[in-house]
Design a protein around this motif. Structure first.
Motif, PDB file in Angstrom:
ATOM      1  N   ASP A 251       0.863  -1.192   0.000  1.00  0.00           N
ATOM      2  CA  ASP A 251       0.000   0.000   0.000  1.00  0.00           C
ATOM      3  C   ASP A 251       0.899   1.242   0.000  1.00  0.00           C
ATOM      4  O   ASP A 251       1.357   1.683   1.045  1.00  0.00           O
ATOM      5  CB  ASP A 251      -0.914  -0.002   1.219  1.00  0.00           C
ATOM      6  N   LYS A 252       1.138   1.775  -1.195  1.00  0.00           N
ATOM      7  CA  LYS A 252       2.076   2.893  -1.336  1.00  0.00           C
ATOM      8  C   LYS A 252       1.646   4.135  -0.556  1.00  0.00           C
ATOM      9  O   LYS A 252       2.486   4.910  -0.095  1.00  0.00           O
ATOM     10  CB  LYS A 252       2.248   3.257  -2.817  1.00  0.00           C
ATOM     11  N   ALA A 253       0.366   4.354  -0.447  1.00  0.00           N
ATOM     12  CA  ALA A 253      -0.124   5.596   0.163  1.00  0.00           C
ATOM     13  C   ALA A 253      -0.624   5.396   1.589  1.00  0.00           C
ATOM     14  O   ALA A 253      -1.308   6.272   2.130  1.00  0.00           O
ATOM     15  CB  ALA A 253      -1.238   6.190  -0.695  1.00  0.00           C
ATOM     16  N   TRP A 254      -0.271   4.275   2.214  1.00  0.00           N
ATOM     17  CA  TRP A 254      -0.793   3.970   3.547  1.00  0.00           C
ATOM     18  C   TRP A 254      -0.570   5.121   4.533  1.00  0.00           C
ATOM     19  O   TRP A 254       0.521   5.710   4.569  1.00  0.00           O
ATOM     20  CB  TRP A 254      -0.148   2.697   4.088  1.00  0.00           C
ATOM     21  N   SER A 255      -1.610   5.444   5.269  1.00  0.00           N
ATOM     22  CA  SER A 255      -1.558   6.440   6.344  1.00  0.00           C
ATOM     23  C   SER A 255      -0.932   7.759   5.869  1.00  0.00           C
ATOM     24  O   SER A 255      -0.002   8.285   6.482  1.00  0.00           O
ATOM     25  CB  SER A 255      -0.778   5.888   7.547  1.00  0.00           C
ATOM     26  N   GLU A 256      -1.496   8.260   4.758  1.00  0.00           N
ATOM     27  CA  GLU A 256      -1.053   9.550   4.206  1.00  0.00           C
ATOM     28  C   GLU A 256       0.449   9.563   3.892  1.00  0.00           C
ATOM     29  O   GLU A 256       1.177  10.487   4.223  1.00  0.00           O
ATOM     30  CB  GLU A 256      -1.399  10.695   5.155  1.00  0.00           C
ATOM     31  N   ASP A 257       0.907   8.482   3.263  1.00  0.00           N
ATOM     32  CA  ASP A 257       2.292   8.391   2.767  1.00  0.00           C
ATOM     33  C   ASP A 257       3.306   8.269   3.903  1.00  0.00           C
ATOM     34  O   ASP A 257       4.477   8.612   3.740  1.00  0.00           O
ATOM     35  CB  ASP A 257       2.616   9.632   1.928  1.00  0.00           C
ATOM     36  N   LEU A 258       2.882   7.788   5.062  1.00  0.00           N
ATOM     37  CA  LEU A 258       3.747   7.751   6.239  1.00  0.00           C
ATOM     38  C   LEU A 258       4.974   6.866   6.047  1.00  0.00           C
ATOM     39  O   LEU A 258       6.082   7.225   6.454  1.00  0.00           O
ATOM     40  CB  LEU A 258       2.941   7.277   7.455  1.00  0.00           C
ATOM     41  N   ALA A 259       4.787   5.705   5.421  1.00  0.00           N
ATOM     42  CA  ALA A 259       5.917   4.780   5.255  1.00  0.00           C
ATOM     43  C   ALA A 259       6.989   5.377   4.342  1.00  0.00           C
ATOM     44  O   ALA A 259       8.191   5.303   4.637  1.00  0.00           O
ATOM     45  CB  ALA A 259       5.424   3.448   4.696  1.00  0.00           C
ATOM     46  N   ARG A 260       6.553   5.975   3.239  1.00  0.00           N
ATOM     47  CA  ARG A 260       7.529   6.555   2.308  1.00  0.00           C
ATOM     48  C   ARG A 260       8.285   7.711   2.956  1.00  0.00           C
ATOM     49  O   ARG A 260       9.509   7.829   2.828  1.00  0.00           O
ATOM     50  CB  ARG A 260       6.837   7.027   1.033  1.00  0.00           C
ATOM     51  N   LYS A 261       7.556   8.581   3.652  1.00  0.00           N
ATOM     52  CA  LYS A 261       8.200   9.736   4.280  1.00  0.00           C
ATOM     53  C   LYS A 261       9.193   9.297   5.358  1.00  0.00           C
ATOM     54  O   LYS A 261      10.268   9.894   5.511  1.00  0.00           O
ATOM     55  CB  LYS A 261       7.144  10.664   4.868  1.00  0.00           C
ATOM     56  N   THR A 262       8.843   8.247   6.088  1.00  0.00           N
ATOM     57  CA  THR A 262       9.751   7.750   7.117  1.00  0.00           C
ATOM     58  C   THR A 262      10.969   7.087   6.491  1.00  0.00           C
ATOM     59  O   THR A 262      12.093   7.226   6.992  1.00  0.00           O
ATOM     60  CB  THR A 262       9.011   6.746   8.029  1.00  0.00           C
TER      61      THR A 262
END
Length: 302
Positions: A251-262
């Motif tokens: 899920d690329k956009a999970w929780s308002e992009d939280l994983a990618r930003k972290t």
């Protein structure tokens, strides 16, 4: 001002220019204009207080050096940075034009001082003198409070030393703008991860608990993210990024992009300082950072 010959050229010019810009003045004793510009260059060097280094080469005595630089008339001045010529001028320019020439290339005095402090800090870290490194980074922020890079380096070192309260004090002046400055936002996310797990008595037991939840449900993103934060809090960067990639692959956009930003925050934190290279060249990238940046791009763009 230093007189340079073929014997000391490598040390006084090439090596020195990797730390401080070097202005080479090609002259000769019989040259009238050389006698005019020489004192002006020395005056400007003193006024710039270490922002560049002035050296003189007698083109008659050092014809090999003059030929290597393609000197056809004197006086000729050549500016070197990171071991390479970057610009130059011919003739006896007035003092104002000399300063204009230098100001095009030299970093501002406060930026240069901050850079010098960070170089000293890196050397102290290499020598395992963490107290000395901390003093240098604190001085760099004191010298230039608006330098976000200097503040990033200070807060990062404080966190690495486990001085979280001091890190928060050092970070406080930039809290308001952290959301708009990526590296500062990365520090904020790291501090949040540390705060979230500060009271975990047994990190290994907590990790095992989260891993068990994930084994039951691969899409338990809350547990995956908590595990990533736990790993991040303890400086286990690669396993943390692996968990975040597992979220992004599902899920690329999970929780308002939280994983990618972290994930990006971790890359900012672990990326080592860029080594100095010649102008126009790209410094080598840290292998781990390069690998995980490619993995992130592959997942996000797939």
């Amino acid at each position: 001002m230093i007189n340079v010959t073929i014997a000391n050229f490598e040390a006084e010019v090439i090596e020195a220019s990797h730390h401080t810009p070097v202005l080479v003045d090609f002259w000769a004793p019989w040259c009238g204009p050389c006698k005019v510009i020489g004192p002006l260059l020395e005056k400007v060097e003193a006024a710039y207080a270490g922002r560049f280094k002035l050296v003189k080469i007698d083109s008659d005595q050092e014809q090999q050096l003059a030929a290597a630089f393609g000197i056809r008339s004197i006086p000729t001045c050549v500016l070197l940075m990171n071991g390479q010529p970057v610009d130059g001028f011919m003739g006896a320019l007035p003092e104002g034009q000399i300063k204009e020439f230098l100001d095009k290339h030299l970093p501002p005095a406060d930026e240069l001082e901050a850079m010098a402090e960070e170089e000293d800090a890196q050397e102290a870290i290499a020598d395992d003198d963490l107290e000395g490194a901390l003093e240098k980074r604190q001085e760099a922020v004191k010298t230039d409070p608006d330098n976000d890079d200097a503040r990033f380096d200070l807060v990062k070192l404080l966190l690495e030393l486990g001085l979280d309260d001091d890190a928060k004090v050092a970070f406080a002046p930039v809290i308001a703008k952290a959301a708009g400055v990526r590296r500062l936002d990365s520090l904020r996310r790291w501090m949040a991860a540390r705060d979230a797990h500060a009271e975990v008595v047994d990190p290994q037991a907590r990790a095992a608990e989260l891993q068990a939840a994930i084994a039951t449900n691969k899409r338990d993103f809350e547990s995956r993210f908590a595990l990533a934060q736990l790993l991040m809090a303890h400086g286990e960067w690669v396993p943390a990024m692996d968990e975040l990639l597992e979220i992004l692959m599902r899920d690329k956009a999970w929780s308002e992009d939280l994983a990618r930003k972290t994930f990006i925050a971790i890359l900012d934190i672990i990326e080592p300082p860029k080594p100095k290279v010649a102008e126009g060249q790209v410094p080598p990238e840290d292998p781990t950072v390069a690998t995980y940046r490619r993995r992130l791009s592959s997942v996000v763009l797939s």
